[in-house]
Motif scaffolding. Structure first.
Motif, PDB file in Angstrom:
ATOM      1  N   UNK A 417       0.854  -1.201   0.000  1.00 59.17           N
ATOM      2  CA  UNK A 417       0.000   0.000   0.000  1.00 59.17           C
ATOM      3  C   UNK A 417       0.883   1.241   0.000  1.00 59.17           C
ATOM      4  N   UNK A 418       1.583   1.463  -1.102  1.00 52.94           N
ATOM      5  CA  UNK A 418       2.575   2.542  -1.160  1.00 52.94           C
ATOM      6  C   UNK A 418       1.934   3.923  -1.190  1.00 52.94           C
ATOM      7  N   UNK A 419       0.631   3.995  -1.492  1.00 54.49           N
ATOM      8  CA  UNK A 419      -0.046   5.289  -1.519  1.00 54.49           C
ATOM      9  C   UNK A 419      -0.582   5.709  -0.170  1.00 54.49           C
ATOM     10  N   UNK A 420      -0.447   4.844   0.833  1.00 50.41           N
ATOM     11  CA  UNK A 420      -0.999   5.109   2.166  1.00 50.41           C
ATOM     12  C   UNK A 420      -0.169   6.170   2.883  1.00 50.41           C
ATOM     13  N   UNK A 421      -0.848   7.181   3.445  1.00 51.84           N
ATOM     14  CA  UNK A 421      -0.123   8.209   4.199  1.00 51.84           C
ATOM     15  C   UNK A 421      -0.313   8.053   5.707  1.00 51.84           C
ATOM     16  N   UNK A 422      -1.266   7.216   6.150  1.00 49.58           N
ATOM     17  CA  UNK A 422      -1.465   6.998   7.581  1.00 49.58           C
ATOM     18  C   UNK A 422      -2.038   5.611   7.807  1.00 49.58           C
ATOM     19  N   UNK A 423      -1.411   4.875   8.722  1.00 51.74           N
ATOM     20  CA  UNK A 423      -1.872   3.541   9.116  1.00 51.74           C
ATOM     21  C   UNK A 423      -1.791   3.450  10.631  1.00 51.74           C
ATOM     22  N   UNK A 424      -2.942   3.232  11.276  1.00 49.68           N
ATOM     23  CA  UNK A 424      -2.982   3.169  12.734  1.00 49.68           C
ATOM     24  C   UNK A 424      -3.549   1.824  13.159  1.00 49.68           C
ATOM     25  N   UNK A 425      -2.699   0.995  13.775  1.00 52.97           N
ATOM     26  CA  UNK A 425      -3.094  -0.323  14.269  1.00 52.97           C
ATOM     27  C   UNK A 425      -2.939  -0.413  15.776  1.00 52.97           C
ATOM     28  N   UNK A 426      -2.796   0.715  16.444  1.00 57.17           N
ATOM     29  CA  UNK A 426      -2.531   0.709  17.885  1.00 57.17           C
ATOM     30  C   UNK A 426      -3.728   0.197  18.672  1.00 57.17           C
ATOM     31  N   UNK A 427      -3.461  -0.235  19.906  1.00 53.33           N
ATOM     32  CA  UNK A 427      -4.525  -0.655  20.802  1.00 53.33           C
ATOM     33  C   UNK A 427      -5.171  -1.968  20.419  1.00 53.33           C
ATOM     34  N   UNK A 428      -4.396  -2.895  19.825  1.00 50.46           N
ATOM     35  CA  UNK A 428      -4.893  -4.226  19.493  1.00 50.46           C
ATOM     36  C   UNK A 428      -4.034  -5.274  20.205  1.00 50.46           C
ATOM     37  N   UNK A 429      -4.171  -6.512  19.792  1.00 48.10           N
ATOM     38  CA  UNK A 429      -3.374  -7.594  20.372  1.00 48.10           C
ATOM     39  C   UNK A 429      -2.493  -8.235  19.312  1.00 48.10           C
ATOM     40  N   UNK A 430      -1.994  -7.431  18.411  1.00 55.74           N
ATOM     41  CA  UNK A 430      -1.135  -7.919  17.348  1.00 55.74           C
ATOM     42  C   UNK A 430       0.201  -8.374  17.914  1.00 55.74           C
ATOM     43  N   UNK A 431       0.785  -9.394  17.305  1.00 57.14           N
ATOM     44  CA  UNK A 431       2.039  -9.952  17.800  1.00 57.14           C
ATOM     45  C   UNK A 431       3.077  -9.922  16.690  1.00 57.14           C
ATOM     46  N   UNK A 432       4.303 -10.347  17.087  1.00 57.57           N
ATOM     47  CA  UNK A 432       5.408 -10.376  16.139  1.00 57.57           C
ATOM     48  C   UNK A 432       6.427  -9.310  16.479  1.00 57.57           C
ATOM     49  N   UNK A 433       7.667  -9.571  16.098  1.00 58.67           N
ATOM     50  CA  UNK A 433       8.748  -8.618  16.348  1.00 58.67           C
ATOM     51  C   UNK A 433       9.199  -8.004  15.033  1.00 58.67           C
TER      52      UNK A 433
END
Length: 587
Positions: A417-433
């Motif tokens: 999604x190279x055209x994306x200027x804002x992505x907010x995924x905060x406040x979830x239970x996503x995992x991974x380093x």
């Protein structure tokens, strides 16, 4: 395009129509224009005129029917009331001219007006009763963006009225009765209250904007069904309640539906499935519940803005959302959405390419009729602040999924999604380093967000060769990376860029190590350091020696060792002495 002053046209006594609009004429308008006794139409709109327009400019224009001075923001129109008006205007545009602060009384003699635009005119007054009587033939009425107040009377007898715009004023009371021919009602940003049943059965209505008022009423199902036949419906920022009718047979012509910040309840209605021309759907900040339906991504393929934020939706994100190839803003934050983020996000075509800022898109235009169109708008959270965006809405590309119950890893497909200027995924239970982030050799601009330091597992970072600017955040984790990480960004400054201190830094960045050494020198030069060192030596010496001498066996052993050392030193000294003596004798 013409510039300079409007020429003296007094010699053109037979002139019937004067059109000098959309130029850059400046200065004051000469009173000699009043000698154009045959003129029927004067159009000086969209120039840079200034000064005063008075009765002296108009006293002899007995045949004048059309006067357009709009969009000359430095032009003041102050006309004394004519006892016997020399003309009867049919069309009058004074948008952005200075008419206030009082309502212009000279309009009292104008009783044939069909078009009246006095918007943005700095008027702070009540609307006199005589105006409503005078404009009974009016087709277009725009008094928006003033500080007009009072109660709007019954307008149902104005049979020709098609467009009325009273937005951004201080009108109060209930909605007025309106004529059946009307197609556009814009009453936003006032203090209207009470029921809206007056608008429910207007068959020719295309546009209804009642947003930002004081409505607190229940909308009946039959009223809602009729309102869904409009092209543009905006009830945002009130306290309306009720449910969107769930009849799948109800026709839907709405292309822009704004219901945000109300008290609507129920699930996302199946009647919306028929809205296949929808470009903006904003249901945010209500009490909607239930799962996000699969058909949402199948029926509304023209959707550009979808906001379901701050509701009570639950369940998984349907993969059908990935079919919204024209989506630019997707906000489902602050719900109870669970499951993983769909990997099919790469199918969001608009977000997979950069938007050309010079490209003129018409997807956010609301067309009414031959009278023109309106720019649509949407409330968007951008850089932490919520605001209403209109003309630059076409440039925003945003996905907000924050504050839900999403799990799993962030899919790698997000990187497409190279055209994306804002992505907010905060406040979830996503995992991974995330331990590798390479954004080098792009066209990224703006400052480096301090929140980047929250990626504590980040081992490799490369922001080089972009257009980043400002000071590199002074945060421990970001300072562990060397200067090569930030190189190729001419407007970045601060450590670890040793040779590029930021303006206003007290300590030059290049002297960071020197400052560190000076701090150590200050420690060594202090009396406290030497006193503490002496005390430490004394305590350590007697702590060890005293312990040894108090033990008898240790004391005897140490004594024997010292005797041996003494004998060894004596022998070494004597040998060295004899060798030195022999050497000197031979010399």
């Amino acid at each position: 395009m013409f510039t300079g002053r409007v020429p003296n046209l007094s010699s053109c006594s037979s002139l019937v129509q004067l059109s000098l609009d959309n130029n850059t004429f400046s200065g004051t308008l000469a009173e000699s224009i009043g000698y154009l006794s045959q003129v029927r139409s004067i159009n000086l709109a969209s120039n840079c005129l200034e000064g005063l327009i008075s009765e002296a400019h108009l006293f002899n224009l007995s045949k004048l029917q059309l006067l357009d001075l709009s969009l000359n923001s430095n032009l003041t129109v102050k006309i004394s009331s004519f006892r016997n008006a020399p003309f009867q205007l049919e069309r009058l545009w004074l948008e952005s001219c200075k008419l206030g602060p009082y309502f212009p009384k000279w309009l009292q003699n104008q009783k044939k007006i069909e078009v009246l635009d006095i918007s943005y005119a700095n008027i702070s007054d009540s609307v006199p009763d005589w105006l409503w009587d005078n404009i009974h033939m009016c087709e277009f009425l725009d008094m928006s963006h003033n500080k007009l107040y009072g109660v709007v009377p019954d307008l149902s007898s104005m049979y020709n009225l098609m467009i009325i715009d009273l937005s951004s004023n201080q009108f109060n009371g209930s909605l007025p009765l309106l004529p059946p021919a009307i197609n556009t009602i814009k009453f936003s940003r006032n203090k209207f209250s009470g029921p809206i049943t007056n608008t429910c059965h207007l068959r020719n209505l295309y546009v209804l904007d009642l947003s930002n008022n004081l409505f607190s009423t229940h909308i009946p199902q039959d009223c809602f069904i009729n309102l869904m036949s409009l092209r543009y419906l905006n009830l945002a920022n009130n306290n309306f309640s009720g449910e969107i009718p769930n009849s799948i047979d109800s026709p839907c012509f709405v292309s822009s539906l704004h219901l945000r910040n109300n008290s609507f309840t129920g699930e996302i209605s199946r009647s919306l499935k028929n809205c296949n021309k929808m470009t903006i759907l904003d249901l945010g900040e209500n009490k909607f519940s239930g799962k996000i339906p699969d058909w949402l991504g199948e029926s509304m393929l023209e959707l550009a803005v979808l906001s379901l934020k701050s509701n009570h939706h639950y369940g998984r994100l349907p993969s059908s959302l990935c079919r919204l190839q024209n989506i630019q803003v997707l906000d489902i934050s602050m719900n109870k959405i669970s499951g993983t983020i769909p990997k099919c996000l790469k199918n969001l075509t608009i977000l997979c390419s950069k938007i050309d800022p010079n490209f003129v898109s018409h997807r956010f235009f609301i067309y009414v009729d031959a009278m023109g169109f309106y720019h649509d708008s949407a409330y968007i959270v951008w850089k932490g602040k919520e605001a209403e965006y209109t003309k630059i809405l076409r440039l925003l590309t945003i996905i907000y999924l924050s504050n839900n119950n999403l799990i799993g890893e962030i899919p790698h497909e997000v990187t497409s999604l190279i055209g994306l200027i804002a992505l907010n995924l905060s406040g979830n239970n996503l995992v991974g380093n995330l331990n590798f982030l390479d954004l080098s050799k792009n066209n990224l601009s703006g400052g480096i967000p301090s929140t980047l330091a929250q990626l504590s597992h980040l081992g490799v970072l490369d922001l080089s060769f972009n257009n980043l600017s400002g000071k590199i955040p002074w945060i421990d984790h970001l300072q562990t990376f060397n200067a090569s990480v930030y190189m190729g960004n001419p407007r970045l400054c601060g450590p670890p860029l040793v040779l590029k201190p930021c303006p206003g830094d007290k300590t030059p960045v290049g002297n960071v190590d020197e400052t560190h050494n000076q701090e150590h020198d200050n420690i060594f030069n202090s009396k406290g350091f030497y006193v503490s060192m002496a005390l430490g030596f004394i305590v350590a010496f007697w702590g060890v020696s005293g312990t040894l001498f108090l033990n008898k066996w240790c004391r005897i052993t140490i004594g024997k060792m010292l005797v041996c050392v003494e004998d060894w030193l004596y022998v070494k000294i004597m040998i060295s002495k004899n060798r030195l003596k022999i050497y000197l004798e031979n010399c």
